[in-house]
Design an enzyme around this catalytic site. Structure first.
Site, short mmCIF file in Angstrom:
data_model
loop_
_atom_site.label_atom_id
_atom_site.label_comp_id
_atom_site.label_asym_id
_atom_site.label_seq_id
_atom_site.Cartn_x
_atom_site.Cartn_y
_atom_site.Cartn_z
N GLU A 148 5.20 32.30 -54.56
CA GLU A 148 6.55 32.39 -54.00
C GLU A 148 6.69 33.81 -53.45
OE1 GLU A 148 8.81 30.19 -53.52
OE2 GLU A 148 8.67 28.59 -55.01
N HIS A 207 4.66 29.43 -50.58
CA HIS A 207 6.10 29.20 -50.46
C HIS A 207 6.87 30.51 -50.35
CE1 HIS A 207 6.26 24.82 -51.54
NE2 HIS A 207 5.04 25.12 -51.98
N HIS A 242 6.54 22.54 -47.41
CA HIS A 242 7.58 21.95 -46.56
C HIS A 242 7.01 21.59 -45.18
CE1 HIS A 242 10.20 23.09 -49.85
NE2 HIS A 242 9.61 24.28 -49.80
N GLU A 263 11.67 28.67 -44.32
CA GLU A 263 10.47 28.80 -45.16
C GLU A 263 9.27 28.13 -44.52
OE1 GLU A 263 8.93 27.62 -49.68
OE2 GLU A 263 10.94 27.02 -48.99
#
Length: 268
Positions: free
Chosen positions: A145, A79, A10, A24
């Site tokens: 993640e 992430h 992102h 995030e």
């Protein structure tokens, strides 16, 4: 020489998952910068490139194209997760079209074992998915993640600098074992310091956002890091983090030329 491409997910107009006052894009950028710093300082014959080092927007295609053009040996996308506020834990992914004997699988088995150990997150296992950054990379690729940002217990950990450092170190441990990197000898170690350039610190978030916008009009990327000092919340505008002091000072001068008082924070 091994080439590691780090991809903090992102960024810019895309905050990624959000929850409990966290974004995030900020959490994973901090983790990725620490991974780069540790690898650069402690290991020899390794080059690191990042898809972003500040809070900028970057398309998925740009990320994979850059890694492919550079000739990376390993692509690592970092992430945090989000779902329903109840889901929690750590998991990682490789491309769904790969066999269990692929190089990505072999590397991922090492990464999973190293990262999942000792980070106080539920282990949700090793998974596969058809994510762009895993599918369109021409080298082994891995996506982690690191907890669910909308889960209270996971987010509480994410807010802790010591926990983010542990996550970064565990990623480094996995990368080093997967790529068989060698540690620098005592006489060949780089500086242990990380130099963060701070372009303002404000109690008002609006003023911090205005500073970020002003910097961007001059082509200087920055993002906001919220910290608490003596019980007071501050919105710190960070514009870059460097393992080399001269590079940090050069960036500082660039900011000062546009009339902004800035300073360097040294982290050891």
């Amino acid at each position: 020489m091994k080439r590691v491409f780090l991809d903090p997910g992102h960024g810019g107009s895309d905050p990624g998952a959000v929850g409990h006052g966290l974004k995030e894009k900020d959490v994973v950028l901090d983790i990725a910068l620490q991974i780069r710093h540790i690898l650069d300082k402690e290991y020899e014959n390794v080059e690191i490139q990042m898809s972003r080092t500040t809070d900028i927007s970057k398309s998925l295609r740009q990320r994979t194209n850059e890694a492919n053009a550079w000739g990376a040996n390993y692509f690592i996308s970092i992430h945090c997760n989000a779902f329903n506020g109840k889901a929690k834990g750590y998991e990682d992914f490789i491309f769904s079209g790969l066999s269990d004997s692929s190089q990505s699988t072999k590397y991922r088995n090492i990464m999973h074992r190293e990262i999942a150990d000792g980070i106080s997150l539920q282990n949700r296992g090793k998974k596969k998915a058809n994510f762009h950054v895993l599918r369109e990379t021409s080298m082994p690729a891995f996506l982690s993640e690191n907890g669910f940002i909308d889960n209270h217990s996971d987010a509480t950990l994410m807010k802790q600098a010591s926990w983010r450092k542990k996550i970064a170190q565990n990623h480094v441990n996995g990368i080093a074992k997967a790529l068989q990197l060698k540690k620098r000898t005592n006489g060949n170690q780089k500086s242990d310091s990380l130099y963060k350039v701070i372009a303002g610190s404000f109690q008002s978030k609006e003023k911090a956002l205005n500073r970020v916008s002003f910097l961007k009009t001059h082509g200087i990327e920055a993002f906001i890091e919220t910290i608490t000092l003596s019980g007071v919340k501050w919105h710190r505008v960070q514009s870059g983090a460097f393992s080399n002091r001269k590079n940090a000072e050069a960036h500082l001068k660039r900011i000062e030329k546009i009339g902004i008082d800035a300073f360097i924070i040294v982290l050891s």
